[in-house]
Structures are given as C-alpha cells and as structure tokens.
Design an enzyme around this catalytic site. Structure first.
Site, PDB file in Angstrom:
ATOM      1  N   ALA A 133     -71.200  73.338 -94.889  1.00 40.27           N
ATOM      2  CA  ALA A 133     -71.150  73.427 -93.432  1.00 40.27           C
ATOM      3  C   ALA A 133     -70.286  74.612 -93.028  1.00 40.27           C
ATOM      4  O   ALA A 133     -69.336  74.977 -93.738  1.00 40.27           O
ATOM      5  CB  ALA A 133     -70.594  72.140 -92.821  1.00 40.27           C
ATOM      6  N   GLU A 177     -74.742  56.366 -83.356  1.00 40.09           N
ATOM      7  CA  GLU A 177     -73.383  56.284 -82.809  1.00 40.09           C
ATOM      8  C   GLU A 177     -72.613  55.082 -83.346  1.00 40.09           C
ATOM      9  O   GLU A 177     -71.413  55.171 -83.628  1.00 40.09           O
ATOM     10  CB  GLU A 177     -73.445  56.241 -81.272  1.00 40.09           C
ATOM     11  CG  GLU A 177     -74.142  57.442 -80.665  1.00 40.09           C
ATOM     12  CD  GLU A 177     -75.666  57.315 -80.609  1.00 40.09           C
ATOM     13  OE1 GLU A 177     -76.327  58.257 -80.161  1.00 40.09           O
ATOM     14  OE2 GLU A 177     -76.189  56.245 -81.027  1.00 40.09           O
ATOM     15  N   ASP A 188     -74.605  61.106 -89.693  1.00 42.94           N
ATOM     16  CA  ASP A 188     -73.641  60.275 -88.958  1.00 42.94           C
ATOM     17  C   ASP A 188     -72.342  60.146 -89.747  1.00 42.94           C
ATOM     18  O   ASP A 188     -71.247  60.216 -89.184  1.00 42.94           O
ATOM     19  CB  ASP A 188     -74.222  58.880 -88.715  1.00 42.94           C
ATOM     20  CG  ASP A 188     -75.562  58.913 -88.014  1.00 42.94           C
ATOM     21  OD1 ASP A 188     -75.797  59.843 -87.230  1.00 42.94           O
ATOM     22  OD2 ASP A 188     -76.380  58.003 -88.270  1.00 42.94           O
ATOM     23  N   ARG A 221     -84.568  64.353 -82.568  1.00 43.37           N
ATOM     24  CA  ARG A 221     -85.610  63.528 -83.168  1.00 43.37           C
ATOM     25  C   ARG A 221     -86.907  63.808 -82.407  1.00 43.37           C
ATOM     26  O   ARG A 221     -87.118  63.274 -81.308  1.00 43.37           O
ATOM     27  CB  ARG A 221     -85.254  62.044 -83.083  1.00 43.37           C
ATOM     28  CG  ARG A 221     -83.973  61.664 -83.811  1.00 43.37           C
ATOM     29  CD  ARG A 221     -84.158  61.736 -85.327  1.00 43.37           C
ATOM     30  NE  ARG A 221     -82.958  61.306 -86.033  1.00 43.37           N
ATOM     31  CZ  ARG A 221     -81.994  62.114 -86.433  1.00 43.37           C
ATOM     32  NH1 ARG A 221     -82.090  63.414 -86.179  1.00 43.37           N
ATOM     33  NH2 ARG A 221     -80.945  61.659 -87.086  1.00 43.37           N
ATOM     34  N   TYR A 229     -89.735  50.310 -82.503  1.00 44.27           N
ATOM     35  CA  TYR A 229     -90.119  49.402 -81.422  1.00 44.27           C
ATOM     36  C   TYR A 229     -88.913  49.333 -80.481  1.00 44.27           C
ATOM     37  O   TYR A 229     -88.134  48.382 -80.512  1.00 44.27           O
ATOM     38  CB  TYR A 229     -90.483  48.032 -81.978  1.00 44.27           C
ATOM     39  CG  TYR A 229     -91.710  48.062 -82.866  1.00 44.27           C
ATOM     40  CD1 TYR A 229     -92.986  47.925 -82.333  1.00 44.27           C
ATOM     41  CD2 TYR A 229     -91.582  48.267 -84.242  1.00 44.27           C
ATOM     42  CE1 TYR A 229     -94.118  47.980 -83.140  1.00 44.27           C
ATOM     43  CE2 TYR A 229     -92.704  48.319 -85.064  1.00 44.27           C
ATOM     44  CZ  TYR A 229     -93.970  48.177 -84.503  1.00 44.27           C
ATOM     45  OH  TYR A 229     -95.077  48.241 -85.309  1.00 44.27           O
ATOM     46  N   ASN A 287     -73.116  53.813 -86.257  1.00 40.05           N
ATOM     47  CA  ASN A 287     -72.784  54.186 -87.631  1.00 40.05           C
ATOM     48  C   ASN A 287     -71.453  54.934 -87.682  1.00 40.05           C
ATOM     49  O   ASN A 287     -70.611  54.703 -88.556  1.00 40.05           O
ATOM     50  CB  ASN A 287     -73.873  55.079 -88.233  1.00 40.05           C
ATOM     51  CG  ASN A 287     -75.124  54.313 -88.616  1.00 40.05           C
ATOM     52  OD1 ASN A 287     -75.147  53.082 -88.627  1.00 40.05           O
ATOM     53  ND2 ASN A 287     -76.182  55.046 -88.926  1.00 40.05           N
ATOM     54  N   ASN A 310     -78.587  65.626 -83.019  1.00 42.44           N
ATOM     55  CA  ASN A 310     -79.489  64.552 -83.461  1.00 42.44           C
ATOM     56  C   ASN A 310     -80.882  64.674 -82.850  1.00 42.44           C
ATOM     57  O   ASN A 310     -81.394  63.737 -82.228  1.00 42.44           O
ATOM     58  CB  ASN A 310     -78.882  63.187 -83.120  1.00 42.44           C
ATOM     59  CG  ASN A 310     -78.338  62.483 -84.344  1.00 42.44           C
ATOM     60  OD1 ASN A 310     -78.836  62.646 -85.446  1.00 42.44           O
ATOM     61  ND2 ASN A 310     -77.292  61.695 -84.152  1.00 42.44           N
TER      62      ASN A 310
END
Length: 378
Positions: free
Chosen positions: A250, A53, A286, A187, A125, A55, A185
């Site tokens: 796209a 976000e 992004d 992941r 982390y 970015n 997004n």
C-alpha cells in the site's frame, strides 16, 4: 482535528468522546456453502455475518478499542442474530435500531478455497432492507459524532437516495467533527449507473479526512490509471489517502499530520505487504482498514499503521470467513517491529495469529527468528 491529540478515555461524560470509533453501515446475514462449487450445486450453507463497516468495528473491538456499530436491522430473527454476533466481539450495538416494516438483508456467496483468483458468486437479497431506509433523521447523529473516528464506506451510499443523503451529511466538512474515515468500497453490482457511482464516490471521498481505495477500484470507479500517484492527483483533498495495491502493499499520501489535522510536511510512503498463503480473499479490505485505524488510534507512525493493516488483512486472508479474531496486540507489534529484511522474508499462513512459542535464537530487535521467516504455514 488530530486523533492522537484527543485521547481521552472513552465512555466518560465530559472527558472526551463516547468511543474510539463509530462505524455506520449495513450488515447482513451471510450464507456460506459447506462445500466449494456453484451456488446451484451446493447442498447446504452455514450462517455467518457480513458487512464492511461492522467487520471493521468487530476487528477494532477485538483489538482492544472502544467501537460502536450504528445501523438498522429488521425486527426479525436475522436482525437479532446480527446484533448478538457483532456484540459478541465487544462492539457497542446500543444505537442499532429495529425496523418493524423492513427485513434484515441477507446474501449468499460461494465457498472459498486456497485460490485467491477463483471466481466467486455473490447473490444479495437486500433491496428494501431496514438499513436501506437509514436517513439523517432516523439515525443518532449525536452518537455518530461522539467519537474520535467515524468510519463509513461507499456501500452505504449505494443503498438508497436517503442513505446517500446521510453520507453527504456525514462527510460535509464542518468544525468539530471527528476524523472521518471513508473506504470507497466500490461495488459495481450495487449501482445502476456506473458513471454516476464514480461521481458520487469521488465527491464523498473529497469530504473525508482519511480515504482507503484500491488501485484497481480507482480504475473501475474513476477510470484512473497510472499507479498510486495518479490516484492522488485525482483525489488531493483528503489529509491522508491510502492506496491499496494488493499483494504489492500500500502507498500512503499525507498532506497534514496523518490524523486529519493541519501541519506537517507532505509524505509519500510505500509499505510492502508480507507474503500470505491465501485461503479466501473476502473481507481483507475491511481488515486492512481496521488495522490501519488501530494504529491511528494508538498514534503509531505511518509505516507501522500500514503494517498493522497488512497484518489484520493477513489474519482474514488465512481463514475461510469474512471475519476473524485479529492477532493479539503484542504478537502483531513484534511483527510490525521487524526490520525491512525480516519483514520482506515474512510469510503468513493459516494459524499464524496464534502467538508462537519462543525458540532458541532471535531475529532483529530480539524477535524470535521464526517470525522473520514463516509463521503458521502448514
């Protein structure tokens, strides 16, 4: 609400929203190896920043839009670095909160080379980070709603139950809210239960006005195959759905005016991507969202919004980092204005974002001929 109907100057009380776009989400300090290879073998790392976000906010601010980033960081040096680095792009970071009890997230990834299909290692982390403690009670909801566009992503929903509750609050359909832009997004590494993740992300996407999703991640998260039309069949609610298809381009589906408003005939539009000499694939999604949102904020036609998305993505694809300065608007506009033949012939390589020197001879619509063939290739 139509974004293009609400074009008051940002930052003027009483005249309109406080910003063009607000982006909510975690950003982390990124450590990128100085040389290619396994993380186990890398001798040193360079510090950078990374966050889907933020970015988007940085790219939009660099492109001339009033952008805010809302998040939480630790009261530590890494948090200070994040805020300063993001603010350096012109992003308003005044709503970022410091958490004295939780650290700023960090992650390490392998260095990228020119092979976009290379295997990348990423080690996070971020468990227990300051951003994972975001809730609807400790972030400024008034700031999040005082904007033309609110951009969020599915990453935030994966950080904690409190973050998921915040995301559900922001994607709840209610009168007077800004246009809600949602990048799925997905992941897999952030979710313990992949099936539950798919259900959560689908529910959030159904509450948004504008959704970005990759054709591949729709298959991974939802088991949807069969191309963009199948993705639209599984997700008919958003006024605009942008299905990203990698190098193929796209496909955009709209059921309203393209800005989240009512009215307008349904549209299905495929826009091919230019050829790109890829240096590193990280951050392209992004950047694509930022380019498309920039076109939306400017009220451009759908095809031009997608082309701007492709160009912003190409800017990141042709550098080693997750984030870079986008091409200046005039340069991007010239490329977006190319006819279909010249656009298809366009090839973008490292350095293409520099405004090219004028050369003898022009392409379509007075565009320098070099822009219709290659730009920035070695």
């Amino acid at each position: 609400m139509s974004v293009t109907e609400n074009a008051a100057a940002p930052g003027r009380p009483g005249d309109g929203p406080g910003s063009d776009v607000v982006c909510l989400g975690e950003s982390m300090v990124t450590f990128v190896p100085s040389t290619p290879g396994r993380l186990a073998d890398v001798p040193s790392f360079a510090r950078a920043i990374g966050g889907a976000e933020s970015n988007v906010a940085c790219a939009l601010a660099a492109a001339g839009h009033a952008a805010r980033w809302v998040s939480r960081v630790g009261a530590d040096g890494f948090g200070e670095h994040l805020v300063e680095a993001i603010a350096a792009y012109g992003v308003d970071t005044s709503a970022v909160r410091r958490d004295a009890d939780r650290p700023t997230g960090i992650y390490f990834r392998t260095a990228a080379d020119r092979d976009a299909d290379a295997s990348f290692e990423v080690v996070y982390y971020r468990a227990g980070s300051a951003a994972s403690a975001m809730t609807a009670h400790n972030v400024p909801l008034d700031v999040l709603r005082d904007t033309r566009v609110l951009h969020v992503s599915g990453i935030t929903a994966a950080l904690s139950p409190d973050c998921l509750g915040l995301m559900r609050e922001l994607t709840d359909r209610r009168p007077g809210r800004p246009l809600v832009s949602f990048d799925v997004n997905y992941r897999a590494g952030l979710w313990d239960d992949q099936r539950a993740a798919g259900e959560v992300l689908l529910g959030l996407a159904r509450g948004a006005d504008l959704v970005f999703v990759g054709e591949d991640e729709a298959e991974s998260a939802w088991g949807v195959t069969g191309g963009p039309e199948a993705v639209r069949a599984a997700l008919p609610e958003p006024a605009t759905l942008v299905v990203k298809q990698g190098a193929a381009g796209a496909t955009v589906f709209t059921t309203g005016d393209g800005d989240g408003g009512e009215g307008g005939a349904p549209v299905v539009l495929h826009v091919p991507a230019p050829r790109v000499d890829v240096v590193a694939p990280v951050g392209a999604g992004d950047a694509f969202a930022a380019g498309y949102l920039s076109g939306t904020l400017r009220g451009l036609p759908l095809a031009e919004r997608v082309r701007h998305g492709h160009l912003m993505a190409a800017a990141v694809l042709t550098v080693p980092a997750d984030l870079c300065r986008p091409p200046v608007r005039e340069h991007a506009d010239r490329l977006v204005a190319l006819d279909a033949e010249d656009w298809a012939a366009l090839r973008l390589g490292p350095g293409w974002t520099a405004v090219p020197a004028q050369r003898t001879g022009t392409g379509a619509a007075g565009t320098p001929a070099v822009e219709g063939t290659e730009a920035g290739t070695p």
